[in-house]
Motif scaffolding. Structure first.
Motif, mmCIF file in Angstrom:
data_model
loop_
_atom_site.group_PDB
_atom_site.id
_atom_site.type_symbol
_atom_site.label_atom_id
_atom_site.label_comp_id
_atom_site.label_asym_id
_atom_site.label_seq_id
_atom_site.Cartn_x
_atom_site.Cartn_y
_atom_site.Cartn_z
ATOM 1 N N LEU A 1 -65.180 22.065 -61.631
ATOM 2 C CA LEU A 1 -64.555 21.174 -62.288
ATOM 3 C C LEU A 1 -63.263 20.671 -61.517
ATOM 4 N N VAL A 2 -62.585 21.748 -61.123
ATOM 5 C CA VAL A 2 -61.377 21.303 -60.315
ATOM 6 C C VAL A 2 -61.938 20.691 -58.909
ATOM 7 N N PHE A 3 -63.070 21.132 -58.147
ATOM 8 C CA PHE A 3 -63.483 20.617 -57.151
ATOM 9 C C PHE A 3 -63.836 18.829 -57.159
ATOM 10 N N ILE A 4 -64.671 18.859 -58.576
ATOM 11 C CA ILE A 4 -64.952 17.483 -58.632
ATOM 12 C C ILE A 4 -63.760 16.263 -59.010
ATOM 13 N N GLY A 5 -62.820 17.253 -59.794
ATOM 14 C CA GLY A 5 -61.454 16.378 -59.897
ATOM 15 C C GLY A 5 -60.778 16.140 -58.676
ATOM 16 N N GLU A 6 -60.756 17.056 -58.017
ATOM 17 C CA GLU A 6 -60.182 16.814 -56.413
ATOM 18 C C GLU A 6 -60.925 15.639 -55.732
ATOM 19 N N MET A 7 -62.259 15.541 -55.958
ATOM 20 C CA MET A 7 -63.006 14.493 -55.372
ATOM 21 C C MET A 7 -62.493 13.088 -55.756
ATOM 22 N N TYR A 8 -61.954 12.943 -57.120
ATOM 23 C CA TYR A 8 -61.749 11.830 -57.567
ATOM 24 C C TYR A 8 -60.130 11.513 -57.031
ATOM 25 N N GLY A 9 -59.540 12.359 -56.187
ATOM 26 C CA GLY A 9 -58.229 12.188 -55.738
ATOM 27 C C GLY A 9 -57.215 12.893 -56.787
ATOM 28 N N ILE A 10 -57.778 13.699 -57.811
ATOM 29 C CA ILE A 10 -56.716 14.187 -58.543
ATOM 30 C C ILE A 10 -56.085 15.460 -58.035
ATOM 31 N N ARG B 1 -54.650 18.974 -57.580
ATOM 32 C CA ARG B 1 -55.494 20.115 -58.016
ATOM 33 C C ARG B 1 -54.907 20.540 -59.351
ATOM 34 N N ARG B 2 -53.578 20.803 -59.722
ATOM 35 C CA ARG B 2 -52.831 21.406 -60.642
ATOM 36 C C ARG B 2 -53.431 20.458 -61.892
ATOM 37 N N THR B 3 -53.227 19.180 -61.716
ATOM 38 C CA THR B 3 -53.928 18.378 -62.866
ATOM 39 C C THR B 3 -55.076 18.570 -63.208
ATOM 40 N N ALA B 4 -56.132 18.579 -62.148
ATOM 41 C CA ALA B 4 -57.540 18.831 -62.238
ATOM 42 C C ALA B 4 -57.754 20.269 -63.112
ATOM 43 N N LYS B 5 -57.191 21.242 -62.733
ATOM 44 C CA LYS B 5 -57.180 22.586 -63.119
ATOM 45 C C LYS B 5 -56.957 22.418 -64.611
ATOM 46 N N SER B 6 -55.643 21.864 -65.091
ATOM 47 C CA SER B 6 -55.487 21.808 -66.498
ATOM 48 C C SER B 6 -56.393 21.096 -67.302
ATOM 49 N N ARG B 7 -56.788 19.890 -66.723
ATOM 50 C CA ARG B 7 -57.987 19.095 -67.192
ATOM 51 C C ARG B 7 -59.139 19.822 -67.664
ATOM 52 N N ALA B 8 -59.593 20.618 -66.494
ATOM 53 C CA ALA B 8 -60.635 21.510 -66.462
ATOM 54 C C ALA B 8 -60.670 22.586 -67.407
ATOM 55 N N LEU B 9 -59.581 23.227 -67.612
ATOM 56 C CA LEU B 9 -59.295 24.328 -68.726
ATOM 57 C C LEU B 9 -59.499 23.707 -70.094
ATOM 58 N N ASP B 10 -58.943 22.442 -70.225
ATOM 59 C CA ASP B 10 -59.137 21.714 -71.507
ATOM 60 C C ASP B 10 -60.480 21.632 -71.974
ATOM 61 N N LEU B 11 -61.134 20.874 -71.123
ATOM 62 C CA LEU B 11 -62.602 20.579 -71.151
ATOM 63 C C LEU B 11 -63.328 21.876 -71.496
ATOM 64 N N LEU B 12 -63.089 22.859 -70.799
ATOM 65 C CA LEU B 12 -63.687 24.174 -71.052
ATOM 66 C C LEU B 12 -63.640 24.707 -72.512
ATOM 67 N N ALA B 13 -62.353 24.672 -72.943
ATOM 68 C CA ALA B 13 -62.013 24.993 -74.195
ATOM 69 C C ALA B 13 -62.594 24.236 -75.173
ATOM 70 N N ARG B 14 -62.787 23.043 -75.228
ATOM 71 C CA ARG B 14 -63.370 21.939 -76.162
ATOM 72 C C ARG B 14 -64.788 22.175 -76.055
ATOM 73 N N MET B 15 -65.538 22.620 -75.226
ATOM 74 C CA MET B 15 -66.876 22.818 -74.935
ATOM 75 C C MET B 15 -67.145 24.398 -75.080
ATOM 76 N N GLU B 16 -66.032 25.035 -75.493
ATOM 77 C CA GLU B 16 -66.364 26.325 -75.999
ATOM 78 C C GLU B 16 -66.918 27.480 -74.770
#
Lengths: 314, 385
Positions: free
Chosen positions: A99-108, A110-125
């Motif tokens: 998730l962090v990798f693909i976030g970075e591929m969109y130019g986000i 790393r820190r933001t990508a990680k926080s979004r990734a953790l949020d999405l993982l939490a929402r998807m349990e």
């Protein structure tokens, strides 16, 4: 082009040799709506989606995203998040890593990508699985991760191609709730074969077959206007002998279609609720005593089958 | 940023495919071991048969036979060498052995050998005689055996007659070539081979994204083909250099003596790895699956292995030269200047300034391969269909 629409397609055509996969498709997807995109296998749904996402070049026609004509992939990259029908993950990366990798591929960052990734993982349990390699996850978990991968760059439009395929009922409910949640802030295009899913989630649905758009409307309007209507089953009591043939004759003029199975009359007609009283009164007048009455509303599946037919496509 | 992320991802994936990584970098060292065992078990010998027809001359009370003396002298002198000398008494039998590849050269000493030799010695004027060499002249063993025995015959004759050649033959080995065994001479080629072996695994590492469809995710992201391919290449170069170093260590373990300087060697290893990976991108561009890479990639792999001078030297017409490096058709394969450079470093003990033409060729070929690869990869994998 009106800015009320997230996606507009105009006379979109895609030909593969002699085969016309998409035939002059003109669609308007409103901002903030969940737009169901339905069709049998090979109807042209995925090709249409791929053209909208610039993965496939249209033979003809135009695509507009937020009123702006799409001429290259760079205009859609950040705006659209595609969750493909196939589970497309990097098996040797952990859930969080990919998730962090693909976030970075969109130019986000790393820190933001990680926080979004953790949020999405939490929402998807999937939080407990964040450090597990993706190939070790169950099919259902991989499907949920597949959805997360489409959203980590926070797109305005989420295109979810069969997001519930292969999920167990519990996961299905969870994913459905998730889609409803993201629909509050994003436009969602949902392609599915699951009519129940489309009916529950979509504000409007488009039905496409053989590359052609057949209809676009809300599920309720489609159910009211398309198909053979609601189904009413009336049990005839065996008083003085039951002549279902005679019963069919007396109410034939009141409904669109009638048949019988044993001592049960099967009536198909639109807006049956308004006609129930008339039907039962007519039966009583003709000395028929009615027993149990069952009513089944017209479903989106009935509409779909009515429009696309029963014949297998593959 | 994106490049760094691709490098990080590729590194993790590579490390997690542990056995694949081990197999990739251990193939060439394994080849070194096999080659070492082959060179150790295979003793090269040149079988020379001598038919002595010399009738000898009467000297006081005994008959002096120079032919017999010659055979004894050169047999004793070459007891330790790979020249095996045997006396034979029938020409027919000798020719049969040569035809059956059981001997390489037949030398026939004429009946007047002692007479003519004696007359030459006494008069100090040449009294000619014929010494016949018989053999399969297309055979390399015949050529080497014949040259060798010719030298020994000349030595015996000039030693006896005191009529020497009008020159002294002086042999000087260049670099450390005189001290090198067959195994050691092959090591530069084997080191380049270890990098060539990277070709299929590097192509697979690139094409796997297309096969697993994860490339779709990259296509709709902001990463460019150049960034993605550069990121994957960095890790593959590291694997290539690790493979070379491991191969070198194994070669050192089996007796190879590293005589050149290490930095030019490392530079050539890195440049060769880059060129092979750049070529792998071309293979990946035309493949859609790892299976296709394994099938289609064999053709360029064999070209690099057998037609670049890595496995054995090739003589092709020189087109032009860059410095003292002759450019020919095989120079289009980057392994060719690479092996030439390593030979210069490891065998001829030359330095960085001596391999500049090879470095130039390697850089040029790598650049061409890379941009051709990126162009086709973008066209075939990254564009809308």
């Amino acid at each position: 082009m009106s800015n009320n629409y997230a996606i507009v397609t105009r006379n979109l055509v895609k030909k593969f040799g002699d085969l016309t996969a998409v035939d002059h498709l003109s669609l308007e997807v409103r901002r903030g709506e969940v737009f169901g995109f339905l069709g049998p296998n090979g109807a042209g749904k995925s090709t249409s989606i791929n053209m909208i996402c610039c993965l496939t070049k249209p033979t003809k026609g135009e695509v507009y995203i937020n009123g702006e004509r799409v001429t290259g992939r760079e205009k859609v990259i950040s705006r659209i998040g595609l969750c493909p029908q196939d589970i497309i993950i990097w098996p040797r990366l952990t859930c969080l890593e990919q998730l962090v990798f693909i976030g970075e591929m969109y130019g986000i960052a790393r820190r933001t990508a990680k926080s979004r990734a953790l949020d999405l993982l939490a929402r998807m349990e999937l939080t407990t699985k964040k450090n597990k390699l993706a190939h070790t996850l169950s099919g259902g978990m991989q499907r949920r991760l597949n959805i997360c991968l489409a959203l980590v760059h926070n797109p305005e439009i989420a295109v979810l191609d069969e997001p519930e395929a292969g999920l167990d009922p519990q996961s299905r409910i969870m994913v459905r709730a998730f889609i409803k949640e993201i629909a509050r802030e994003k436009t969602v295009i949902l392609t599915t074969h699951n009519m129940d899913e489309a009916e529950r989630l979509s504000d409007r649905v488009a039905i496409i077959d053989r590359g052609k758009l057949l209809l676009v409307d809300s599920p309720d309007n489609l159910k009211k206007s398309i198909g053979e209507g609601d189904v009413l089953e009336i049990e005839l009591k065996k008083k003085n002998g039951t002549d279902t043939g005679k019963a069919e004759k007396v109410i034939k003029t009141l409904v669109d279609s009638i048949s019988s199975h044993g001592n049960i009359l099967i009536i198909k007609t639109k807006n049956v609720v308004e006609k129930i009283q008339l039907i039962t009164n007519t039966l009583k007048k003709n000395n028929f005593e009615t027993g149990e009455i069952k009513l089944r509303g017209n479903t989106l599946e009935d509409v779909f089958i009515h429009l696309t037919g029963r014949r297998l496509r593959e | 940023m994106k490049l760094l992320s691709v490098i990080r991802k590729s590194f993790k994936e590579q490390v997690r495919s542990f056995w694949l990584l081990v197999l990739t970098i251990s193939t060439a060292p394994f080849f070194v071991i096999v080659y070492y065992l082959i060179t150790q078990s295979y003793e090269v010998s040149y079988d020379v048969l001598i038919l002595n027809n010399d009738t000898g001359i009467q000297s006081t009370s005994t008959v002096l036979n120079h032919g017999a003396h010659l055979i004894k002298a050169i047999s004793d002198e070459n007891r330790e060498s790979s020249l095996i000398i045997k006396e034979i008494h029938s020409r027919k039998e000798a020719e049969k052995k040569i035809k059956n590849k059981r001997a390489d050269v037949l030398v026939i000493i004429p009946d007047n050998f002692s007479r003519q030799l004696d007359a030459t010695e006494k008069t100090q004027e040449i009294h000619p005689f014929d010494i016949e060499f018989v053999g399969d002249i297309t055979s390399q063993s015949y050529i080497i055996g014949a040259i060798w025995i010719h030298g020994l015959l000349s030595g015996y004759i000039t030693g006896f007659t005191n009529i020497g050649e009008p020159y002294n033959f002086v042999e000087t080995s260049i670099g450390v070539s005189g001290k090198r065994s067959d195994f050691e001479i092959a090591v530069p080629g084997l080191l380049i081979l270890s990098i060539i072996m990277l070709m299929l695994s590097a192509s697979s590492a690139i094409v796997v994204e297309a096969e697993k469809k994860t490339l779709v995710r990259l296509k709709i992201s902001k990463v460019t083909a150049l960034e993605f391919l550069c990121g994957v290449s960095v890790i593959q170069v590291l694997i290539g250099v690790s493979g070379v170093v491991l191969t070198l260590l194994v070669a050192l373990g089996f007796g190879f003596s590293f005589e050149g300087s290490f930095l030019p060697f490392l530079l050539i290893a890195v440049l060769t790895s880059l060129s092979i990976i750049a070529f792998s991108i071309i293979i990946a561009a035309f493949s859609k699956s790892v299976t296709q890479v394994l099938i289609a990639g064999n053709f360029p792999l064999f070209l690099f292995m057998f037609f670049s001078g890595v496995m054995f030297p090739l003589n092709t017409g020189e087109w032009f030269s860059i410095g003292d490096y002759g450019v020919s058709v095989i120079s289009l394969l980057s392994a060719s200047p690479a092996v030439s450079a390593l030979n210069k470093i490891l065998i001829m003990q030359q330095g960085l300034s001596d391999i500049l033409p090879e470095i130039f060729m390697l850089v040029l070929l790598t650049t061409i391969y890379f941009f051709v690869g990126v162009f086709f990869y973008r066209k075939r994998h990254m564009r809308s269909e």
